[in-house]
Design a protein around this motif. Structure first.
Motif, PDB file in Angstrom:
ATOM      1  N   SER A 397       0.834  -1.203   0.000  1.00 37.57           N
ATOM      2  CA  SER A 397       0.000   0.000   0.000  1.00 37.57           C
ATOM      3  C   SER A 397       0.867   1.251   0.000  1.00 37.57           C
ATOM      4  CB  SER A 397      -0.921  -0.006   1.224  1.00 37.57           C
ATOM      5  OG  SER A 397      -1.861  -1.055   1.142  1.00 37.57           O
ATOM      6  N   ARG A 398       1.947   1.217   0.743  1.00 40.37           N
ATOM      7  CA  ARG A 398       2.889   2.342   0.762  1.00 40.37           C
ATOM      8  C   ARG A 398       3.452   2.585  -0.633  1.00 40.37           C
ATOM      9  NH1 ARG A 398       8.589   2.357   1.768  1.00 40.37           N
ATOM     10  NH2 ARG A 398       9.351   4.311   2.674  1.00 40.37           N
ATOM     11  N   GLN A 399       3.826   1.516  -1.309  1.00 44.91           N
ATOM     12  CA  GLN A 399       4.377   1.644  -2.664  1.00 44.91           C
ATOM     13  C   GLN A 399       3.328   2.184  -3.637  1.00 44.91           C
ATOM     14  OE1 GLN A 399       5.266  -1.988  -4.911  1.00 44.91           O
ATOM     15  NE2 GLN A 399       7.222  -1.091  -5.518  1.00 44.91           N
ATOM     16  N   ILE A 400       2.092   1.691  -3.513  1.00 50.67           N
ATOM     17  CA  ILE A 400       1.013   2.165  -4.384  1.00 50.67           C
ATOM     18  C   ILE A 400       0.817   3.667  -4.210  1.00 50.67           C
ATOM     19  CG2 ILE A 400      -1.481   2.052  -4.803  1.00 50.67           C
ATOM     20  CD1 ILE A 400      -1.246  -0.944  -3.843  1.00 50.67           C
ATOM     21  N   ALA A 401       0.777   4.110  -2.954  1.00 42.85           N
ATOM     22  CA  ALA A 401       0.570   5.537  -2.681  1.00 42.85           C
ATOM     23  C   ALA A 401       1.724   6.375  -3.238  1.00 42.85           C
ATOM     24  CB  ALA A 401       0.423   5.762  -1.179  1.00 42.85           C
ATOM     25  N   GLN A 402       2.948   5.927  -3.036  1.00 40.51           N
ATOM     26  CA  GLN A 402       4.105   6.681  -3.533  1.00 40.51           C
ATOM     27  C   GLN A 402       4.089   6.788  -5.049  1.00 40.51           C
ATOM     28  OE1 GLN A 402       7.195   4.316  -1.711  1.00 40.51           O
ATOM     29  NE2 GLN A 402       7.487   5.763  -0.025  1.00 40.51           N
ATOM     30  N   LEU A 403       3.756   5.678  -5.731  1.00 40.39           N
ATOM     31  CA  LEU A 403       3.699   5.701  -7.189  1.00 40.39           C
ATOM     32  C   LEU A 403       2.562   6.586  -7.674  1.00 40.39           C
ATOM     33  CD1 LEU A 403       4.365   1.909  -7.863  1.00 40.39           C
ATOM     34  CD2 LEU A 403       5.886   3.795  -8.475  1.00 40.39           C
ATOM     35  N   GLU A 404       1.428   6.531  -6.992  1.00 40.05           N
ATOM     36  CA  GLU A 404       0.282   7.349  -7.378  1.00 40.05           C
ATOM     37  C   GLU A 404       0.597   8.836  -7.229  1.00 40.05           C
ATOM     38  OE1 GLU A 404      -3.500   7.931  -8.918  1.00 40.05           O
ATOM     39  OE2 GLU A 404      -2.335   6.073  -8.756  1.00 40.05           O
ATOM     40  N   ILE A 405       1.233   9.199  -6.122  1.00 39.77           N
ATOM     41  CA  ILE A 405       1.601  10.602  -5.895  1.00 39.77           C
ATOM     42  C   ILE A 405       2.590  11.076  -6.961  1.00 39.77           C
ATOM     43  CG2 ILE A 405       2.834  12.148  -4.314  1.00 39.77           C
ATOM     44  CD1 ILE A 405       1.651  10.377  -2.018  1.00 39.77           C
ATOM     45  N   ALA A 406       3.592  10.236  -7.257  1.00 38.39           N
ATOM     46  CA  ALA A 406       4.589  10.611  -8.266  1.00 38.39           C
ATOM     47  C   ALA A 406       3.943  10.791  -9.635  1.00 38.39           C
ATOM     48  CB  ALA A 406       5.678   9.546  -8.335  1.00 38.39           C
ATOM     49  N   GLU A 407       3.012   9.887  -9.979  1.00 38.80           N
ATOM     50  CA  GLU A 407       2.339   9.997 -11.277  1.00 38.80           C
ATOM     51  C   GLU A 407       1.485  11.262 -11.354  1.00 38.80           C
ATOM     52  OE1 GLU A 407       0.195   6.383 -11.783  1.00 38.80           O
ATOM     53  OE2 GLU A 407       2.020   5.147 -11.823  1.00 38.80           O
ATOM     54  N   GLN A 408       0.775  11.564 -10.267  1.00 37.63           N
ATOM     55  CA  GLN A 408      -0.055  12.777 -10.283  1.00 37.63           C
ATOM     56  C   GLN A 408       0.808  14.026 -10.351  1.00 37.63           C
ATOM     57  OE1 GLN A 408      -3.522  13.000  -7.759  1.00 37.63           O
ATOM     58  NE2 GLN A 408      -3.106  15.148  -7.269  1.00 37.63           N
ATOM     59  N   ASN A 409       1.902  14.044  -9.614  1.00 38.28           N
ATOM     60  CA  ASN A 409       2.799  15.203  -9.658  1.00 38.28           C
ATOM     61  C   ASN A 409       3.367  15.407 -11.063  1.00 38.28           C
ATOM     62  OD1 ASN A 409       2.367  15.758  -6.969  1.00 38.28           O
ATOM     63  ND2 ASN A 409       4.247  14.774  -6.263  1.00 38.28           N
ATOM     64  N   GLU A 410       3.657  14.287 -11.737  1.00 39.50           N
ATOM     65  CA  GLU A 410       4.174  14.392 -13.107  1.00 39.50           C
ATOM     66  C   GLU A 410       3.106  14.956 -14.040  1.00 39.50           C
ATOM     67  OE1 GLU A 410       6.217  11.609 -16.580  1.00 39.50           O
ATOM     68  OE2 GLU A 410       5.761  10.759 -14.608  1.00 39.50           O
ATOM     69  N   ARG A 411       1.857  14.485 -13.885  1.00 43.06           N
ATOM     70  CA  ARG A 411       0.770  15.001 -14.721  1.00 43.06           C
ATOM     71  C   ARG A 411       0.547  16.495 -14.469  1.00 43.06           C
ATOM     72  NH1 ARG A 411      -1.638   9.950 -13.259  1.00 43.06           N
ATOM     73  NH2 ARG A 411      -2.852  10.979 -11.599  1.00 43.06           N
ATOM     74  N   THR A 412       0.612  16.875 -13.197  1.00 47.48           N
ATOM     75  CA  THR A 412       0.436  18.283 -12.841  1.00 47.48           C
ATOM     76  C   THR A 412       1.537  19.130 -13.457  1.00 47.48           C
ATOM     77  OG1 THR A 412      -0.628  17.678 -10.755  1.00 47.48           O
ATOM     78  CG2 THR A 412       0.254  19.910 -10.922  1.00 47.48           C
ATOM     79  N   SER A 413       2.765  18.631 -13.405  1.00 42.67           N
ATOM     80  CA  SER A 413       3.896  19.359 -13.977  1.00 42.67           C
ATOM     81  C   SER A 413       3.741  19.530 -15.479  1.00 42.67           C
ATOM     82  CB  SER A 413       5.198  18.621 -13.666  1.00 42.67           C
ATOM     83  OG  SER A 413       6.300  19.256 -14.255  1.00 42.67           O
ATOM     84  N   VAL A 414       3.278  18.483 -16.145  1.00 42.43           N
ATOM     85  CA  VAL A 414       3.069  18.561 -17.602  1.00 42.43           C
ATOM     86  C   VAL A 414       2.013  19.604 -17.931  1.00 42.43           C
ATOM     87  CG1 VAL A 414       2.207  17.299 -19.615  1.00 42.43           C
ATOM     88  CG2 VAL A 414       3.852  16.218 -18.057  1.00 42.43           C
ATOM     89  N   ARG A 415       0.904  19.594 -17.161  1.00 39.92           N
ATOM     90  CA  ARG A 415      -0.160  20.580 -17.405  1.00 39.92           C
ATOM     91  C   ARG A 415       0.342  22.005 -17.200  1.00 39.92           C
ATOM     92  NH1 ARG A 415      -3.599  16.775 -14.734  1.00 39.92           N
ATOM     93  NH2 ARG A 415      -3.349  17.923 -12.776  1.00 39.92           N
ATOM     94  N   ARG A 416       1.104  22.210 -16.126  1.00 44.68           N
ATOM     95  CA  ARG A 416       1.624  23.546 -15.852  1.00 44.68           C
ATOM     96  C   ARG A 416       2.539  24.014 -16.961  1.00 44.68           C
ATOM     97  NH1 ARG A 416       3.049  22.501  -9.487  1.00 44.68           N
ATOM     98  NH2 ARG A 416       0.962  22.943  -8.626  1.00 44.68           N
ATOM     99  N   ASN A 417       3.425  23.132 -17.421  1.00 42.09           N
ATOM    100  CA  ASN A 417       4.343  23.502 -18.502  1.00 42.09           C
ATOM    101  C   ASN A 417       3.588  23.791 -19.794  1.00 42.09           C
ATOM    102  OD1 ASN A 417       6.544  23.189 -16.827  1.00 42.09           O
ATOM    103  ND2 ASN A 417       6.914  21.060 -17.428  1.00 42.09           N
ATOM    104  N   ARG A 418       2.537  22.998 -20.057  1.00 42.37           N
ATOM    105  CA  ARG A 418       1.742  23.225 -21.261  1.00 42.37           C
ATOM    106  C   ARG A 418       1.018  24.563 -21.183  1.00 42.37           C
ATOM    107  NH1 ARG A 418      -1.289  18.937 -21.103  1.00 42.37           N
ATOM    108  NH2 ARG A 418      -3.061  19.995 -20.092  1.00 42.37           N
ATOM    109  N   ASN A 419       0.418  24.831 -20.010  1.00 41.21           N
ATOM    110  CA  ASN A 419      -0.304  26.076 -19.850  1.00 41.21           C
ATOM    111  C   ASN A 419       0.635  27.278 -19.919  1.00 41.21           C
ATOM    112  OD1 ASN A 419      -2.680  24.690 -19.521  1.00 41.21           O
ATOM    113  ND2 ASN A 419      -2.598  24.698 -17.286  1.00 41.21           N
ATOM    114  N   ALA A 420       1.842  27.119 -19.341  1.00 48.38           N
ATOM    115  CA  ALA A 420       2.836  28.201 -19.415  1.00 48.38           C
ATOM    116  C   ALA A 420       3.230  28.471 -20.854  1.00 48.38           C
ATOM    117  CB  ALA A 420       4.058  27.840 -18.580  1.00 48.38           C
ATOM    118  N   GLY A 421       3.359  27.405 -21.665  1.00 47.49           N
ATOM    119  CA  GLY A 421       3.708  27.562 -23.065  1.00 47.49           C
ATOM    120  C   GLY A 421       2.609  28.262 -23.853  1.00 47.49           C
ATOM    121  N   ILE A 422       1.366  27.944 -23.512  1.00 43.69           N
ATOM    122  CA  ILE A 422       0.236  28.596 -24.189  1.00 43.69           C
ATOM    123  C   ILE A 422       0.214  30.078 -23.865  1.00 43.69           C
ATOM    124  CG2 ILE A 422      -2.289  28.727 -24.259  1.00 43.69           C
ATOM    125  CD1 ILE A 422      -2.315  25.679 -23.779  1.00 43.69           C
TER     126      ILE A 422
END
Length: 426
Positions: A397-422
């Motif tokens: 469960s600890r591993q699942i949570a860590q992977l989920e958080i990392a994946e969401q943070n990566e998605r958030t970072s991509v969105r921010r970079n895309r929005n900044a580019g726009i």
């Protein structure tokens, strides 16, 4: 995950295996239990029934199905395809997996030899394991440390000379070593620390230790909720100044973590699918029972709570199965390393789901459900143990949570970079 179409060959294996398990393995369970002698004799011989079933499985082409298509020694199946077959074996966990030479810990150990072994190691150990002539054990867990964190392992594997020259000397105490009590257990894969000065995940090594090596002592079989699982067993084992030649190291010094990660991914999926087979059998027993017994003037099946139990069990098993098959499909497509979250989710969800089904079935059988006249109590003991074995729920469960958080943070970072580019183009 898209639905994977099973090939005609796998469909035929599925049909043949289901017939073998239902009509030969399950009916032989009671005879197998009778053949197991009482007392210490339980650990001295394998019941004759097992030998007959092994011969039959070989005749039917149901042998060594677990090694996937990446191994030349295997049956050429994918992890997804084998998962389908593995569930069928799980309906008779006492007999079917071993009869087909697909039982743990041998499957994991054979995969280690196939994936990481030298040609000489394969000749000496893998070939007889594939032939079903010997059995094996994997020695990692220790009584003195929290082994769910494998960096805690305290067994030492240090360079040393023996009667055969340079090699390694092993000292340590292990327990819950599955298969160590089997009369045909011929080899241990032992994990220990070989370099305390190395980085955290490079201190551990795995060496091959023959079961008859001087200094290897099986202290006692350990019981699982009262079951000793003879003649297989889960044993406490002491390794005292055990010398092995340098050629007995797996992959190389300091690469123990690499080996166990390669071993455990598919193995966890195997456990989950066998578990679902137990769950399916428990549900069938439950439905048979509630149609036969009456309370308060009505068949059990006429009570609303019983119908709810059946429905919840079916929905749980279907949901858990899809999770496991998704993990198996991910392993096939991206490798076990990239399917860590899917494997971990299956490993947490499936034992809990099957425990729920077993608990409901036991409740429908009443006192009979906790005795030896049905397989339910033994199934329950095995499922409860699986929430600890191969990594406890909390670690996954600890591993699942860590992977989920990392994946969401990566998605958030991509969105921010895309929005900044726009914004910069406006």
């Amino acid at each position: 995950m898209s639905v994977v179409q099973l090939s005609p060959r796998v469909q035929e294996l599925q049909r043949r295996l289901a017939d073998f398990v239902e009509n030969e393995c399950i009916p032989a369970e009671s005879e197998y239990q009778k053949e197991l002698n009482q007392g210490s004799n339980r650990w001295k011989a394998v019941p004759a029934t097992m030998g007959k079933l092994k011969s039959r499985a070989q005749e039917l082409g149901l042998w060594n199905l677990f090694l996937t298509k990446e191994y030349k020694e295997g049956a050429g199946l994918s992890n997804y395809e084998y998962a389908i077959l593995c569930e069928i074996m799980g309906r008779s966990p006492m007999l079917a997996p071993e009869a087909c030479n697909c039982s743990a810990p041998d499957t994991g150990n054979m995969e280690v030899f196939a994936k990481y072994g030298t040609e000489e190691q394969k000749r000496k150990w893998l070939d007889p394991l594939l032939d079903g002539k010997i059995r094996s054990a994997f020695a990692m867990t220790e009584p003195e440390v929290a082994s769910s964190d494998a960096t805690n392992i305290s067994t030492r594997i240090v360079p040393g000379r023996g009667h055969g020259g340079n090699g390694y000397v092993v000292n340590g105490r292990k327990w819950w070593i599955s298969g160590a009590g089997h009369p045909n257990c011929a080899v241990f894969l032992v994990m220990g620390k070989s370099d305390l000065e190395a980085s955290k995940y490079s201190q551990q090594s795995i060496v091959i230790v023959p079961a008859n090596a001087p200094g290897v002592r099986v202290v006692r079989p350990l019981t699982v909720f009262g079951y000793d699982d003879a003649p297989h067993g889960h044993c406490e084992v002491i390794f005292e100044n055990v010398w092995v030649p340098k050629e007995n190291i797996i992959l190389g010094q300091g690469r123990g973590f690499e080996v166990i990660q390669g071993r455990l991914g598919p193995g966890r999926i195997h456990h989950c699918m066998r578990s679902l087979g137990m769950g399916e059998r428990a549900l069938e027993l439950m439905i048979e029972r509630v149609q036969q017994r009456s309370t308060f003037g009505r068949k059990l099946i006429e009570h609303g709570v019983v119908l709810e139990n059946i429905a919840q069990s079916r929905m749980g098993l279907e949901s858990a199965r899809m999770l496991v098959l998704r993990a198996a499909d991910m392993i096939d497509k991206a490798g076990a390393k990239n399917a860590k979250k899917e494997i971990a989710m299956a490993k947490v969800v499936v034992p809990k789901c099957v425990l729920d089904v077993l608990d409901r079935a036991i409740q429908m059988f009443g006192a009979g459900g906790v005795g030896q006249d049905t397989p339910l109590a033994e199934f329950w003991a095995g499922m409860r143990t699986l929430r600890i074995a191969d990594g406890p729920d909390e670690v996954h469960s600890r591993q699942i949570a860590q992977l989920e958080i990392a994946e969401q943070n990566e998605r958030t970072s991509v969105r921010r970079n895309r929005n900044a580019g726009i914004k910069s183009r406006l």
